[in-house]
Design a protein around this motif. Structure first.
Motif, PDB file in Angstrom:
ATOM      1  N   GLU A  89      34.175  12.565   7.192  1.00  0.00           N
ATOM      2  CA  GLU A  89      32.843  12.176   7.641  1.00  0.00           C
ATOM      3  C   GLU A  89      31.960  13.416   7.723  1.00  0.00           C
ATOM      4  N   TYR A  90      30.764  13.324   7.132  1.00  0.00           N
ATOM      5  CA  TYR A  90      29.841  14.446   7.083  1.00  0.00           C
ATOM      6  C   TYR A  90      28.496  14.029   7.656  1.00  0.00           C
ATOM      7  N   ASN A  91      27.751  15.007   8.150  1.00  0.00           N
ATOM      8  CA  ASN A  91      26.424  14.763   8.712  1.00  0.00           C
ATOM      9  C   ASN A  91      25.417  15.705   8.067  1.00  0.00           C
ATOM     10  N   LEU A  92      24.356  15.128   7.535  1.00  0.00           N
ATOM     11  CA  LEU A  92      23.242  15.911   7.005  1.00  0.00           C
ATOM     12  C   LEU A  92      22.039  15.620   7.886  1.00  0.00           C
ATOM     13  N   ALA A  93      21.669  16.565   8.722  1.00  0.00           N
ATOM     14  CA  ALA A  93      20.596  16.364   9.691  1.00  0.00           C
ATOM     15  C   ALA A  93      19.260  16.766   9.083  1.00  0.00           C
ATOM     16  N   GLY A  94      18.346  15.798   8.999  1.00  0.00           N
ATOM     17  CA  GLY A  94      17.020  16.058   8.464  1.00  0.00           C
ATOM     18  C   GLY A  94      16.464  14.824   7.790  1.00  0.00           C
ATOM     19  N   PRO A  95      15.193  14.849   7.405  1.00  0.00           N
ATOM     20  CA  PRO A  95      14.601  13.696   6.727  1.00  0.00           C
ATOM     21  C   PRO A  95      15.332  13.385   5.426  1.00  0.00           C
ATOM     22  N   ALA A  96      15.486  12.107   5.136  1.00  0.00           N
ATOM     23  CA  ALA A  96      16.174  11.697   3.907  1.00  0.00           C
ATOM     24  C   ALA A  96      15.461  12.223   2.680  1.00  0.00           C
ATOM     25  N   GLY A  97      14.133  12.295   2.738  1.00  0.00           N
ATOM     26  CA  GLY A  97      13.354  12.778   1.602  1.00  0.00           C
ATOM     27  C   GLY A  97      13.585  14.247   1.290  1.00  0.00           C
ATOM     28  N   GLU A  98      14.180  14.978   2.221  1.00  0.00           N
ATOM     29  CA  GLU A  98      14.555  16.371   1.983  1.00  0.00           C
ATOM     30  C   GLU A  98      16.046  16.495   1.685  1.00  0.00           C
ATOM     31  N   GLN A  99      16.861  15.781   2.455  1.00  0.00           N
ATOM     32  CA  GLN A  99      18.307  15.938   2.349  1.00  0.00           C
ATOM     33  C   GLN A  99      18.875  15.367   1.046  1.00  0.00           C
ATOM     34  N   LEU A 100      18.409  14.192   0.628  1.00  0.00           N
ATOM     35  CA  LEU A 100      18.981  13.589  -0.572  1.00  0.00           C
ATOM     36  C   LEU A 100      18.642  14.364  -1.841  1.00  0.00           C
ATOM     37  N   PRO A 101      17.375  14.774  -2.063  1.00  0.00           N
ATOM     38  CA  PRO A 101      17.111  15.610  -3.238  1.00  0.00           C
ATOM     39  C   PRO A 101      17.910  16.917  -3.223  1.00  0.00           C
ATOM     40  N   ALA A 102      18.089  17.527  -2.044  1.00  0.00           N
ATOM     41  CA  ALA A 102      18.874  18.759  -1.950  1.00  0.00           C
ATOM     42  C   ALA A 102      20.327  18.501  -2.301  1.00  0.00           C
ATOM     43  N   GLN A 124       0.814  -1.212   0.000  1.00  0.00           N
ATOM     44  CA  GLN A 124       0.000   0.000   0.000  1.00  0.00           C
ATOM     45  C   GLN A 124       0.852   1.268   0.000  1.00  0.00           C
ATOM     46  N   ALA A 125       2.117   1.159   0.393  1.00  0.00           N
ATOM     47  CA  ALA A 125       3.006   2.320   0.471  1.00  0.00           C
ATOM     48  C   ALA A 125       3.605   2.632  -0.901  1.00  0.00           C
ATOM     49  N   GLN A 126       4.147   3.828  -1.015  1.00  0.00           N
ATOM     50  CA  GLN A 126       4.782   4.260  -2.257  1.00  0.00           C
ATOM     51  C   GLN A 126       6.193   4.759  -1.972  1.00  0.00           C
ATOM     52  N   PRO A 127       7.102   4.619  -2.945  1.00  0.00           N
ATOM     53  CA  PRO A 127       8.439   5.197  -2.764  1.00  0.00           C
ATOM     54  C   PRO A 127       8.355   6.692  -2.499  1.00  0.00           C
ATOM     55  N   ASN A 128       9.230   7.177  -1.645  1.00  0.00           N
ATOM     56  CA  ASN A 128       9.242   8.596  -1.308  1.00  0.00           C
ATOM     57  C   ASN A 128      10.417   9.300  -2.014  1.00  0.00           C
ATOM     58  N   PRO A 129      10.553  10.611  -1.832  1.00  0.00           N
ATOM     59  CA  PRO A 129      11.625  11.316  -2.533  1.00  0.00           C
ATOM     60  C   PRO A 129      13.032  10.779  -2.263  1.00  0.00           C
ATOM     61  N   ALA A 130      13.264  10.181  -1.103  1.00  0.00           N
ATOM     62  CA  ALA A 130      14.585   9.599  -0.838  1.00  0.00           C
ATOM     63  C   ALA A 130      14.848   8.400  -1.741  1.00  0.00           C
ATOM     64  N   HIS A 131      13.857   7.504  -1.864  1.00  0.00           N
ATOM     65  CA  HIS A 131      14.020   6.364  -2.767  1.00  0.00           C
ATOM     66  C   HIS A 131      14.294   6.842  -4.196  1.00  0.00           C
ATOM     67  N   ARG A 132      13.540   7.835  -4.632  1.00  0.00           N
ATOM     68  CA  ARG A 132      13.681   8.311  -6.006  1.00  0.00           C
ATOM     69  C   ARG A 132      15.009   9.036  -6.210  1.00  0.00           C
ATOM     70  N   ALA A 133      15.487   9.740  -5.178  1.00  0.00           N
ATOM     71  CA  ALA A 133      16.768  10.437  -5.289  1.00  0.00           C
ATOM     72  C   ALA A 133      17.920   9.449  -5.430  1.00  0.00           C
ATOM     73  N   ILE A 134      17.838   8.323  -4.745  1.00  0.00           N
ATOM     74  CA  ILE A 134      18.897   7.307  -4.861  1.00  0.00           C
ATOM     75  C   ILE A 134      18.919   6.740  -6.274  1.00  0.00           C
ATOM     76  N   ALA A 135      17.736   6.486  -6.844  1.00  0.00           N
ATOM     77  CA  ALA A 135      17.676   6.009  -8.224  1.00  0.00           C
ATOM     78  C   ALA A 135      18.225   7.048  -9.183  1.00  0.00           C
ATOM     79  N   GLU A 136      17.953   8.313  -8.907  1.00  0.00           N
ATOM     80  CA  GLU A 136      18.475   9.397  -9.740  1.00  0.00           C
ATOM     81  C   GLU A 136      19.993   9.491  -9.613  1.00  0.00           C
ATOM     82  N   LEU A 137      20.511   9.342  -8.399  1.00  0.00           N
ATOM     83  CA  LEU A 137      21.954   9.412  -8.184  1.00  0.00           C
ATOM     84  C   LEU A 137      22.687   8.370  -9.021  1.00  0.00           C
ATOM     85  N   ALA A 138      22.089   7.198  -9.184  1.00  0.00           N
ATOM     86  CA  ALA A 138      22.729   6.144  -9.976  1.00  0.00           C
ATOM     87  C   ALA A 138      22.968   6.579 -11.410  1.00  0.00           C
TER      88      ALA A 138
END
Length: 253
Positions: free
Chosen positions: A231-244, A75-89
């Motif tokens: 080593e770096y830290n990006l604090a925030g939801p993955a669905g915001e941080q990865l697209p950014a 019932q769930a759908q991929p979120n912006p983090a999932h899609r950003a990882i596919a885009e990164l590839a």
């Protein structure tokens, strides 16, 4: 603001490893094991159902719970983090995706050849012969009923099917773990996304990458304490941080 040094490291990386945990799926509404169960399952403890002993004692109860979990995933759908990882590839020469999650949201977002360290809800196997079904399982008939369901039988040997996940007390699949470790030791940059980094041996993946000289980036709502060199830290939801991160590194998200 993402640092210029991290952006440069990502743009110049030849092999990126993305290592994901429950936090990524949680952003699609999939409960984690830390969350309390709801509905007719609220009287159960998730950890007590995810063991070989629980399945031996009451296979219909455990199979019914995993079918409920599978339906929640379907019932769930991929979120912006999932899609950003596919885009990164599509922006780096090589990307290896390693996940601790047992859903298929990475695949549905367009990622291929995902290394599942903890197995998959969609790939049950026979207790007797170890084979997987030739055909995908049908959709659960009553996904929210929380009812007991007898596990299907294997078409090859008539043995009982079990969920295709790694239960507490079981070893991670050796081939998947070997591939994950090898990728971590060979990559230039590793993104650790939505994982606490405390569950071993999977938690060794980012450590092996850092020890081999890779840049390691942690993406979590709470951030990570104690930053080391590379080593770096990006604090925030993955669905915001990865697209950014992608937008700043490559001009798109």
């Amino acid at each position: 603001m993402i640092s210029d040094s991290l952006l440069h490291a990502l743009r110049s990386a030849r092999h990126v490893v993305v290592f994901t945990g429950a936090g990524v799926s949680a952003e699609s509404g999939i409960p984690t094991f830390r969350d309390s169960l709801t509905g007719l399952w609220e009287r159960f403890d998730a950890a007590s159902l995810a063991t070989p002993d629980a399945f031996r004692r009451d296979p219909a109860l455990v199979w019914g719970w995993y079918e409920w979990r599978r339906m929640k995933v379907l019932q769930a759908q991929p979120n912006p983090a999932h899609r950003a990882i596919a885009e990164l590839a599509r922006h780096v020469p090589r990307l290896t995706l390693v996940t601790q999650n047992v859903d298929d949201l990475h695949e549905r977002a367009g990622n291929t050849d995902v290394i599942h360290l903890h197995g998959s809800l969609h790939r049950p196997r026979c207790l007797r012969c170890g084979r997987e079904p030739d055909e995908p399982l049908a959709m659960p008939a009553e996904p929210d009923a929380g009812r007991r369901l007898e596990p299907p039988r294997c078409m090859h040997c008539a043995g009982q099917l079990r969920p295709g996940v790694v239960w507490f007390g079981e070893h991670l699949p050796g081939e998947a773990l070997d591939r994950a470790f090898a990728a971590a030791q060979a990559c230039d940059l590793l993104l650790s996304v939505g994982t606490s980094g405390v569950v071993y041996p999977a938690a060794q993946v980012p450590e092996l990458a850092w020890e081999a000289g890779a840049v390691v980036v942690h993406v979590n709502p709470q951030g990570q304490a104690g930053r080391r060199e590379r080593e770096y830290n990006l604090a925030g939801p993955a669905g915001e941080q990865l697209p950014a991160l992608l937008a700043q590194a490559f001009g798109r998200g």
